[in-house]
Design an enzyme around this catalytic site. Structure first.
Site, short mmCIF file in Angstrom:
data_model
loop_
_atom_site.label_atom_id
_atom_site.label_comp_id
_atom_site.label_asym_id
_atom_site.label_seq_id
_atom_site.Cartn_x
_atom_site.Cartn_y
_atom_site.Cartn_z
N SER A 135 0.85 -1.18 0.00
CA SER A 135 0.00 0.00 0.00
C SER A 135 0.90 1.24 0.00
O SER A 135 1.70 1.41 0.91
CB SER A 135 -0.89 -0.04 1.25
OG SER A 135 -1.64 1.14 1.37
N LYS A 161 -1.02 -0.86 -4.42
CA LYS A 161 -2.23 -0.12 -4.06
C LYS A 161 -1.83 1.33 -3.82
O LYS A 161 -0.90 1.59 -3.07
CB LYS A 161 -2.84 -0.74 -2.80
CG LYS A 161 -3.89 0.11 -2.09
CD LYS A 161 -4.61 -0.70 -1.01
CE LYS A 161 -4.64 -0.01 0.33
NZ LYS A 161 -5.32 -0.81 1.37
N LYS A 163 -2.90 5.02 -2.41
CA LYS A 163 -3.85 5.81 -1.64
C LYS A 163 -4.26 7.00 -2.49
O LYS A 163 -3.40 7.64 -3.12
CB LYS A 163 -3.19 6.30 -0.35
CG LYS A 163 -2.92 5.19 0.66
CD LYS A 163 -4.21 4.65 1.26
CE LYS A 163 -3.94 3.73 2.43
NZ LYS A 163 -5.18 3.16 3.00
N ASP A 188 -7.13 3.06 -2.95
CA ASP A 188 -7.85 3.09 -1.66
C ASP A 188 -8.11 4.54 -1.29
O ASP A 188 -7.16 5.33 -1.14
CB ASP A 188 -7.00 2.41 -0.59
CG ASP A 188 -7.73 2.28 0.75
OD1 ASP A 188 -8.89 2.74 0.86
OD2 ASP A 188 -7.12 1.72 1.69
N GLU A 213 -11.11 0.87 -3.28
CA GLU A 213 -11.42 0.50 -1.90
C GLU A 213 -12.03 1.69 -1.17
O GLU A 213 -11.49 2.80 -1.21
CB GLU A 213 -10.09 0.08 -1.24
CG GLU A 213 -10.18 -0.42 0.18
CD GLU A 213 -8.80 -0.89 0.69
OE1 GLU A 213 -7.89 -1.14 -0.14
OE2 GLU A 213 -8.63 -0.97 1.91
N ASP A 238 -13.68 -1.69 2.98
CA ASP A 238 -12.76 -1.90 4.09
C ASP A 238 -13.49 -1.42 5.36
O ASP A 238 -14.13 -2.22 6.06
CB ASP A 238 -11.47 -1.10 3.82
CG ASP A 238 -10.48 -1.04 4.98
OD1 ASP A 238 -10.79 -1.53 6.08
OD2 ASP A 238 -9.37 -0.49 4.81
N LYS A 262 -9.94 -7.29 7.47
CA LYS A 262 -8.93 -6.97 8.48
C LYS A 262 -9.43 -7.55 9.79
O LYS A 262 -10.44 -7.07 10.33
CB LYS A 262 -8.78 -5.46 8.65
CG LYS A 262 -8.01 -4.77 7.55
CD LYS A 262 -7.88 -3.28 7.85
CE LYS A 262 -7.30 -2.56 6.66
NZ LYS A 262 -7.44 -1.09 6.80
N GLY A 290 -4.26 -4.67 6.09
CA GLY A 290 -3.31 -4.51 7.18
C GLY A 290 -3.50 -3.17 7.85
O GLY A 290 -4.26 -2.32 7.36
O1 OSB Z 1 -7.06 1.61 4.66
O2 OSB Z 1 -6.08 -0.20 4.26
C1 OSB Z 1 -6.13 0.85 4.87
C2 OSB Z 1 -2.98 1.29 6.98
C3 OSB Z 1 -3.53 1.79 8.15
C4 OSB Z 1 -4.88 2.00 8.22
C5 OSB Z 1 -5.70 1.72 7.13
C6 OSB Z 1 -5.16 1.21 5.95
C7 OSB Z 1 -3.78 1.02 5.87
C8 OSB Z 1 -3.10 0.58 4.67
C9 OSB Z 1 -1.75 -0.10 4.81
O3 OSB Z 1 -3.51 0.76 3.56
C10 OSB Z 1 -1.89 -1.57 5.05
C11 OSB Z 1 -0.60 -2.21 5.53
O4 OSB Z 1 0.36 -2.23 4.76
O5 OSB Z 1 -0.56 -2.68 6.69
MG MG Z 2 -8.30 0.56 3.26
#
Ligand code: OSB
Ligand code: MG
Length: 368
Positions: A135, A161, A163, A188, A213, A238, A262, A290
């Site tokens: 991510s 992915k 953001k 995302d 997402e 999510d 998650k 994650g």
């Molecule tokens: O939205 O998936 C998410 C990290 C912290 C809180 C929310 C998210 C995320 C990530 C990173 O996208 C996921 C990871 O690499 O642990």
């Molecule tokens: Mg997410």
């Protein structure tokens, strides 16, 4: 098992690079670790709650408080303990899924260490290693983003992915597609858009993303269902998915065609497995998300990601994507995959010297 002690420890873990999202920038994790002692064994878990209630309503100080004030006394009063009993004992308390997940996971770890069974065996893992994605946070510029993606692809990550948020969406996606061609790519939004952005979000369609997402608010299932009628990119939820029940509602309403599981967000690995089973029954692909976990949280996520219904590549990245020194033996990427731990319970332990060095506080909870 009988509960004989609970230790709540906070550790300060700087991230190797800032992780910027529409809900703020993380430069370090302030992680709550649980150590549960029973008359038969010891179990560990990590609480995924972030420092601020901006990803979801939970935050780490609140999680520690609700665990110490309400959850541990309820467990101590419950008598014979196993992971299923945790859910039953905590059911009267509303919400606080990440706090509940942490306690259930620590008890499950204690139970599995006692039984000599791994998380993977217990959950029903179907493979020895899982494919890994990464991510990638919002960057200060497109060239910096391309540099980061280039490095992750060179590391071997199998899926990227990005953001996104209003003002950082079409341009970075177009640039990554243009530069790296036919890679597995998804985005995302962490609830940064509203349903009135449907025409804008449809402009992502030509980039053949695997999914978008959580474009809209956590509680906006109808909005997601409406959006799904205007965009071709599959919608994945999510934040909205807090239980097997909300997952079923989202699927039936047409709010999503893919689910990010998650365990922390849904109250633990038992509920995560129920969502997996529900999705398999409904033909909905799932993948493991994650929360920037340390090795302790990562170990169990990787075991979960090895279940047969996890057909899409998850956000289970290697330790060095997050931390210079992980709490456990680091998880490493080999050929784009991470090996599922095979030892009893989580299969990893905190390294005592690292733990000492990063600990900022230690609370021993009275069982009453
Ligand atoms: O939205 O998936 C998410 C990290 C912290 C809180 C929310 C998210 C995320 C990530 C990173 O996208 C996921 C990871 O690499 O642990
Ligand atoms: Mg997410």
């Amino acid at each position: 098992m009988k509960l004989t002690g609970v230790e709540l420890r906070r550790v300060a873990m700087p991230l190797v690079s800032p992780f910027r999202t529409s809900f703020g920038t993380q430069t370090a994790r302030d992680i709550l670790l649980l150590r549960v002692v029973t008359d038969e064994s010891v179990g560990w878990a990590e609480c995924s709650a972030l420092a601020d209630p901006r990803y979801s309503s939970e935050y780490v100080d609140g999680a520690q408080d609700v665990i110490a004030r309400f959850f541990v006394p309820a467990l101590a009063a419950a008598g014979d303990l196993d992971a299923y009993a945790v859910g039953r004992s905590l059911a009267p308390f509303r919400g606080h899924w990440m706090a509940k997940a942490a306690l259930e996971t620590a008890v499950l770890d204690a139970q599995l260490r006692r039984d000599g069974q791994s998380f993977g065996q217990f959950l029903g893992a179907a493979r020895e290693r899982v494919p890994c994605g990464v991510s990638v946070g919002i960057m200060d510029s497109v060239p910096l983003l391309l540099e980061a993606v280039d490095r992750y692809l060179a590391d071997g990550y199998l899926r990227i992915k990005l953001k996104i948020e209003p003002g950082w969406d079409l341009e970075p996606v177009a640039a990554v597609r243009d530069r790296f061609g036919d890679i597995e790519l998804q985005v995302d939004a962490n609830a940064a858009y509203s349903v009135s952005d449907a025409r804008h979000l449809a402009k992502l369609d030509p980039f053949d993303l695997l999914l978008i997402e959580q474009p809209l608010d956590e509680d906006d299932l109808l909005g997601h269902a409406e959006l799904a009628r205007h965009v071709r990119t599959p919608i994945c939820l999510d934040e909205s998915i807090t239980s097997a029940r909300t997952a079923e509602a989202a699927i039936r309403l047409g709010a999503c065609s893919i689910i990010n599981v998650k365990p922390a967000r849904v109250g633990g690995y038992l509920e995560a497995r129920r969502i997996h089973d529900l999705c398999v029954a409904n033909g909905v692909p799932v993948w493991c998300g994650g929360m920037l976990e340390s090795g302790l949280g990562r170990a169990a996520n990787i075991a979960l990601a090895a279940l047969p219904g996890f057909t899409l590549t998850g956000d289970t990245s290697a330790s060095d994507r997050y931390y210079a020194a992980d709490l456990t033996t680091p998880f490493v990427l080999e050929d784009g995959h991470i090996a599922v731990p095979t030892g009893p319970g989580l299969g990893v332990d905190p390294i005592p010297e690292v733990l000492d060095e990063v600990t900022t506080s230690l609370q021993t909870v009275a069982l009453r």
